[in-house]
Design a protein around this motif. Structure first.
Motif, PDB file in Angstrom:
ATOM      1  N   LEU A  93      13.282 -31.938  25.794  1.00 28.39           N
ATOM      2  CA  LEU A  93      12.944 -30.631  25.249  1.00 28.39           C
ATOM      3  C   LEU A  93      12.151 -30.817  23.959  1.00 28.39           C
ATOM      4  CD1 LEU A  93      16.230 -28.554  25.688  1.00 28.39           C
ATOM      5  CD2 LEU A  93      14.061 -28.208  26.879  1.00 28.39           C
ATOM      6  N   PRO A  94      11.246 -29.912  23.644  1.00 29.54           N
ATOM      7  CA  PRO A  94      10.531 -30.025  22.365  1.00 29.54           C
ATOM      8  C   PRO A  94      11.455 -29.716  21.203  1.00 29.54           C
ATOM      9  CG  PRO A  94      10.004 -27.946  23.419  1.00 29.54           C
ATOM     10  CD  PRO A  94      10.830 -28.719  24.410  1.00 29.54           C
ATOM     11  N   SER A  95      11.139 -30.252  20.045  1.00 21.18           N
ATOM     12  CA  SER A  95      11.845 -29.836  18.840  1.00 21.18           C
ATOM     13  C   SER A  95      11.390 -28.425  18.467  1.00 21.18           C
ATOM     14  CB  SER A  95      11.562 -30.786  17.675  1.00 21.18           C
ATOM     15  OG  SER A  95      10.216 -30.638  17.227  1.00 21.18           O
ATOM     16  N   GLU A  96      12.159 -27.785  17.616  1.00 21.33           N
ATOM     17  CA  GLU A  96      11.795 -26.436  17.185  1.00 21.33           C
ATOM     18  C   GLU A  96      10.447 -26.448  16.459  1.00 21.33           C
ATOM     19  OE1 GLU A  96      13.828 -22.644  14.869  1.00 21.33           O
ATOM     20  OE2 GLU A  96      14.664 -24.636  14.585  1.00 21.33           O
ATOM     21  N   ALA A  97      10.214 -27.477  15.648  1.00 22.23           N
ATOM     22  CA  ALA A  97       8.940 -27.566  14.920  1.00 22.23           C
ATOM     23  C   ALA A  97       7.782 -27.804  15.880  1.00 22.23           C
ATOM     24  CB  ALA A  97       9.015 -28.687  13.890  1.00 22.23           C
ATOM     25  N   GLU A  98       7.967 -28.675  16.864  1.00 18.23           N
ATOM     26  CA  GLU A  98       6.913 -28.906  17.852  1.00 18.23           C
ATOM     27  C   GLU A  98       6.593 -27.621  18.598  1.00 18.23           C
ATOM     28  OE1 GLU A  98       7.526 -33.579  19.186  1.00 18.23           O
ATOM     29  OE2 GLU A  98       8.789 -32.029  20.079  1.00 18.23           O
ATOM     30  N   TRP A  99       7.641 -26.877  18.940  1.00 17.53           N
ATOM     31  CA  TRP A  99       7.424 -25.633  19.687  1.00 17.53           C
ATOM     32  C   TRP A  99       6.574 -24.657  18.873  1.00 17.53           C
ATOM     33  CZ3 TRP A  99       7.551 -20.495  19.497  1.00 17.53           C
ATOM     34  CH2 TRP A  99       7.451 -19.799  20.701  1.00 17.53           C
TER      35      TRP A  99
END
Length: 597
Positions: free
Chosen positions: A461-467
């Motif tokens: 899953l992507p990190s929140e920052a990546e998202w």
């Protein structure tokens, strides 16, 4: 004459101020709990639930005159009429009822006073309190919430002949809320509401106990709180072998919260003493050093261009020029272990064009794929300002992101079935090209493990920052296309699409952002890897997932869904849910870490 005129002017000003004060918004609540029914089954915790709600509402700043307990019909109507007389158009109001209720055919839902008798259907409507009466009493409020904690099954015992007369077997129905209001019921139609918490207290009903726990979250918007309450109640009820799924309808269109998010602590400014020496200003050399400390690890070439322009003879000029050459001349990053014959990407159905054209952006990176894998897009490295000055999105902070790959689309039902062999989605009729939903964070971890075993890849899953970085795609506006939701740019409750607030849409039905990503706003909420934190203080600045501290009972959700209001779709908006929760608005997209040569 002058004195008299001045006195009149002062009096008029005072009256105007008094009028303003009287028109200020108030928070008002009416709370009723009925236990001691005489001719139908008495309840044990309705009054306890009413008292718990009243205490919580008082804590949230509501005026609760008293808890009304064990009321007959006349007393209930008096309490409602008295409450109605206090409401103004500026007020936020809550009506809470715990007790029995029933539905009489196609007539109004009825709340049952303790002196109700079972004569016939018409008599029960006449002797009860119609829910429409309550809704009418609250109609003048700016915002009105009706919370009904009642079983939605027929509470009347069978007659001697084994029938229940004209009483509708499905019990209390969910009424349509008026504009500016919301209705929440503790169970779905035909379900019984548990009067205890499985594995917990027996002094309160399950719904009210969980409702109070959730609404105490600072800054939590009510429609998101309702989703969380529904998930928690349903999961706990299943533990006891019971079906209980709270239901709600929302026409409020706002961002109502019970408890405001705490304001940031600001140190008081203390005036210096007269004899105190003057504060030393930073030198130009020190300012340059501070700037270099901020950007030296950046992956954004523009940071170094700005430095060179500001300091053409600076101390770090050669380092800045070298880093700029590296960032602008680096070869394109390639995914490891790419199969020679990539799978043909899913071609989404032709969708209507969005009304608002996005500002010109750089060309999107080329998509990457491998045999049996979801189609991925390489997201370039860079830095961006994450968050906003709103609620749990504070404080805005700079984050540097390494290049990574992200799913071009949300994971579809067809892709899920190919790996897991089943389809948990509610909207199966939408087809294999629609996003999979009703998947928990834990479910997704099982999917990822199996997919990685089948493909030899390393999905996550992507990190929140990546998202957020990927959703913004170089923009700083609320949505990647601008600050207004526009028309037909996404699927939500108020986005102007054919799927709004009805169902999910096939992936790729709207224009992509500048990175070539579809549906980053709306359609389904997308799980992130991070634990939820109520603010960004101490958040990683390198784009990695934040998996320490915080509320380690919640994972982060991003992007909003087909039933979300537009404000929830903002790039910076954050939500959270338990990793075991499944919801018709919960989905995901995959990320992959790139292996550089």
């Amino acid at each position: 004459m002058k004195t008299t005129l001045l006195a009149w002017r002062l009096l008029a000003a005072l009256l105007a101020l008094a009028g303003v004060a009287s028109a200020q918004a108030a928070r008002l609540a009416l709370v009723i709990g009925n236990n001691s029914y005489r001719q139908i089954e008495p309840l044990h915790n309705a009054i306890n639930d009413a008292r718990l709600i009243a205490a919580t509402l008082k804590e949230a700043g509501f005026e609760v005159e008293r808890v009304h307990e064990d009321l007959g019909q006349k007393a209930m109507l008096r309490a409602i009429n008295s409450f109605k007389a206090r409401i103004t158009k500026a007020d936020d109001v809550v009506f809470f009822y715990a007790g029995h209720g029933v539905q009489m055919g196609q007539q109004s839902p009825v709340l049952l006073p303790i002196d109700i008798t079972q004569e016939n259907a018409d008599q029960i409507v006449q002797d009860g309190v119609q829910l429409f009466t309550v809704q009418d009493a609250l109609k003048n409020a700016k915002f009105a919430l009706l919370v009904i904690d009642a079983c939605r099954i027929n509470p009347f015992p069978p007659k001697a002949d084994g029938t229940r007369g004209m009483i509708r077997e499905t019990g209390l129905m969910l009424p349509q809320p008026a504009v500016g209001s919301m209705v929440i019921m503790s169970a779905a139609n035909g379900q019984k509401a548990l009067d205890y918490v499985p594995g917990g207290t027996r002094s309160n009903g399950l719904f009210t106990h969980e409702f109070v726990q959730v609404i105490k979250t600072p800054g939590l918007i009510l429609n998101m709180a309702a989703l969380d309450v529904r998930d928690r109640v349903e999961a706990l009820a299943q533990r006891a072998g019971n079906l209980q799924r709270p239901a709600f309808l929302d026409e409020s269109g706002g961002r109502f919260v019970f408890f405001a998010a705490p304001a940031p602590v600001v140190a008081p400014v203390v005036a210096p003493a007269v004899a105190r020496p003057a504060v030393r200003l930073a030198t130009e050399q020190e300012i340059e050093q501070d700037l270099w400390n901020v950007i030296r690890d950046s992956h954004d070439a523009q940071d170094f261009k700005d430095y060179i322009k500001s300091y053409p003879a600076g101390r770090f000029l050669q380092l800045a020029q070298r880093q700029l050459r590296v960032l602008t001349a680096a070869p394109p990053v390639q995914l490891a272990s790419i199969q020679p014959e990539p799978v043909q990407p899913v071609v989404p159905p032709q969708a209507p064009q969005a009304a608002t054209a996005p500002a010109p952006r750089p060309a999107a990176p080329a998509p990457l794929a491998c045999a049996g894998c979801p189609e991925m897009v390489v997201i370039p490295a860079g830095s961006f300002q994450m968050g906003s000055n709103d609620g749990d999105e504070k404080p805005p902070h700079r984050v540097s992101i390494k290049s990574f790959a992200l799913g071009k689309y949300e994971v579809t039902q067809g892709q899920w079935k190919a790996v897991m062999g089943s389809n948990p989605s509610r909207f199966t009729s939408c087809g294999d090209n629609c996003p999979v939903e009703q998947v928990s964070w834990n479910d997704i971890q099982q999917y990822i493990q199996k997919l990685n075993q089948q493909t030899g890849q390393n999905y996550r899953l992507p990190s929140e920052a990546e998202w957020e970085y990927a959703a913004r795609a170089g923009t700083s506006s609320k949505y990647w296309w601008g600050d207004n939701i526009g028309n037909n740019n996404a699927n939500c409750d108020g986005c102007g699409s054919q799927w709004d607030n009805k169902t999910t849409a096939p992936v790729g039905s709207f224009k992509p952002n500048a990175f070539g990503l579809y549906d980053m706003h709306g359609n389904v909420w997308e799980w992130a890897q991070d634990w939820y934190h109520d603010n960004y203080s101490g958040a990683p600045s390198d784009g990695s997932a934040w998996e320490s501290g915080g509320e380690q009972r919640y994972r982060v959700l991003r992007g909003g869904s087909w039933i979300s209001v537009p404000a929830v779709l903002r790039s910076a908006f954050r939500s959270r849910s338990s990793p075991v929760n499944r919801n018709i608005g919960y989905g995901f997209r995959l990320a992959r870490t790139l292996l550089t040569p």
